[in-house]
Enzyme design. Structure first.
Site, PDB file in Angstrom:
ATOM      1  N   GLN A 106      -2.507   3.989  -8.376  1.00 20.37           N
ATOM      2  CA  GLN A 106      -1.859   2.922  -9.088  1.00 20.37           C
ATOM      3  C   GLN A 106      -2.793   2.129 -10.185  1.00 20.37           C
ATOM      4  O   GLN A 106      -2.021   1.271 -10.951  1.00 20.37           O
ATOM      5  CB  GLN A 106      -1.366   2.108  -7.907  1.00 20.37           C
ATOM      6  CG  GLN A 106      -2.303   1.138  -7.261  1.00 20.37           C
ATOM      7  CD  GLN A 106      -1.798   0.278  -6.148  1.00 20.37           C
ATOM      8  OE1 GLN A 106      -1.494   0.806  -5.081  1.00 20.37           O
ATOM      9  NE2 GLN A 106      -1.664  -0.930  -6.333  1.00 20.37           N
ATOM     10  N   CYS A 138       2.541  -0.644  -5.480  1.00 20.90           N
ATOM     11  CA  CYS A 138       2.394   0.420  -4.518  1.00 20.90           C
ATOM     12  C   CYS A 138       3.763   0.720  -3.916  1.00 20.90           C
ATOM     13  O   CYS A 138       4.230   1.756  -3.303  1.00 20.90           O
ATOM     14  CB  CYS A 138       1.498  -0.341  -3.393  1.00 20.90           C
ATOM     15  SG  CYS A 138       2.094  -1.695  -3.000  1.00 20.90           S
ATOM     16  N   HIS A 157       0.989  -3.977   1.316  1.00 19.40           N
ATOM     17  CA  HIS A 157       0.932  -2.683   0.867  1.00 19.40           C
ATOM     18  C   HIS A 157       1.800  -1.892   1.232  1.00 19.40           C
ATOM     19  O   HIS A 157       2.181  -1.639   2.424  1.00 19.40           O
ATOM     20  CB  HIS A 157      -0.402  -2.292   1.302  1.00 19.40           C
ATOM     21  CG  HIS A 157      -0.777  -1.220   0.557  1.00 19.40           C
ATOM     22  ND1 HIS A 157      -0.704  -1.151  -0.911  1.00 19.40           N
ATOM     23  CD2 HIS A 157      -1.440   0.009   0.919  1.00 19.40           C
ATOM     24  CE1 HIS A 157      -1.063   0.051  -1.342  1.00 19.40           C
ATOM     25  NE2 HIS A 157      -1.709   0.827  -0.248  1.00 19.40           N
ATOM     26  N   ASN A 168      -1.673   7.332   0.301  1.00 16.11           N
ATOM     27  CA  ASN A 168      -1.939   5.891  -0.422  1.00 16.11           C
ATOM     28  C   ASN A 168      -1.840   6.089  -1.847  1.00 16.11           C
ATOM     29  O   ASN A 168      -1.706   7.546  -2.235  1.00 16.11           O
ATOM     30  CB  ASN A 168      -3.183   5.540   0.264  1.00 16.11           C
ATOM     31  CG  ASN A 168      -3.242   4.038  -0.077  1.00 16.11           C
ATOM     32  OD1 ASN A 168      -2.641   3.419  -0.618  1.00 16.11           O
ATOM     33  ND2 ASN A 168      -4.362   3.462   0.904  1.00 16.11           N
TER      34      ASN A 168
END
Length: 358
Positions: free
Chosen positions: A142, A148, A280, A300
């Site tokens: 990112q 996120c 997150h 992630n």
């Protein structure tokens, strides 16, 4: 500053330190630390505008290195290890201001669903990994953008679209960062708003609308190649319901991630400190068991340098209402009832038509 001194206090220029147990342990020399820092700079392409700023970053790097080294000592008997990554010159406060999302809250109850409520006597699979089914696109980064929420939402849409159509399409995070106006682009957003946008306006591919890591004006020639029919939130918000959901499709979740343990997670089932609030968005792409511990498998958006090539395992089935790091507190997922063939060249001319026989 990161939580280094909870383990021991010392000057890093010394040759040894007395631990809590009373034994002396050899420390790295200043020369060795500077060599490690220089090597780390090359690997992650890091440079600084002034010597003063570089000196400050070296100090933070030393603190993080010391914490990681202490954590990884075999006698500490942790279920997971830590490692240096691209974040090693940041404090937790700096990290949070760049990468985390203060807008993540529990999603609206108006979309709460019992679709994945476990039934009495129901048997769920012991192991799920949607990567093996071809429903997960490659890990991305990112960058210095709090997007996120977009990565999590897009990953869930990619997953259900592949499950329904058999075709994995890598979709555009930038499309959401630029065009989804209920969120704040690089300053945070919500997966619910992302899902609402894609339900109404569709979403482009990554190749046609590539990620930039900054918010820009919405591209007027974007092409909407995937729509969703709705989105839902798991009503019961517990780990058993989340397990049933993940056995059916990849699921967007919010977690508490602002801790040194999580930021530098390298390998094994994470069972460390998590932080105090949801901050997150990640994607749950499976679950299983490793070395006697149940785990969730998450994708992630911190690049392949984080954890195990960008995927991490978080402890599952713990004695807490919402799971480790609050992983079961805010799960949501898109719904596609039937695939669509799309007509038109831009978002202004798109019509969505059911496939023949669908």
């Amino acid at each position: 500053m990161l939580l280094v001194f909870t383990i021991y206090h010392c000057c890093v220029t010394g040759l040894s330190v007395k631990s809590i147990g009373g034994q002396k342990r050899k420390l790295r020399s200043e020369k060795e630390i500077k060599w490690l820092f220089a090597e780390w700079q090359v690997k992650y392409d890091k440079s600084y505008d002034t010597s003063m700023e570089e000196s400050r970053r070296i100090k933070i790097f030393k603190d993080n290195l010391r914490y990681i080294t202490e954590h990884n000592r075999p006698e500490n008997n942790h279920s997971f290890t830590l490692g240096l990554n691209q974040f090693a010159d940041l404090t937790t406060e700096e990290f949070a201001s760049i990468y985390l999302n203060s807008h993540l809250n529990v999603e609206p109850s108006s979309h709460a669903s019992d679709r994945y409520m476990p039934k009495e006597g129901e048997q769920l699979p012991n192991f799920v990994d949607w990567r093996r089914a071809g429903a997960v696109s490659p890990v991305e980064y990112q960058g210095n953008c709090g997007s996120c929420w977009a990565f999590s939402a897009v990953g869930a849409i990619e997953g259900i679209n592949q499950i329904v159509t058999g075709n994995l399409m890598t979709l555009s995070k930038q499309n959401l960062v630029d065009c989804e106006r209920l969120s704040n682009g690089c300053f945070g957003g919500r997966t619910s708003s992302a899902f609402q946008y894609v339900q109404k306006s569709g979403i482009d591919t990554e190749s046609h609308y590539p990620y930039q890591g900054v918010r820009q004006p919405c591209n007027p020639i974007k092409e909407s190649v995937v729509y969703i029919d709705n989105y839902e939130v798991i009503r019961s918000r517990n780990e058993i319901s989340l397990q049933k959901a993940v056995s059916s499709q990849p699921i967007s979740v919010s977690i508490k991630s602002n801790s040194t343990d999580f930021i530098f997670h390298k390998k094994g089932v994470f069972s460390g400190r998590c932080g105090q609030k949801l901050d997150h968005g990640v994607l749950v792409v499976g679950y299983g068991r490793e070395d006697g511990k149940d785990y969730w498998l998450i994708k992630n958006s911190w690049s392949t340098f984080w954890s195990e090539n960008g995927y991490g395992k978080i402890e599952r089935n713990i004695n807490a209402p919402f799971g480790k790091c609050g992983i079961a507190m805010n799960p949501s997922y898109p719904v596609i009832d039937k695939p669509y063939r799309l007509y038109g060249q831009s978002s202004k001319t798109i019509q969505k038509m059911p496939l023949a026989g669908a």
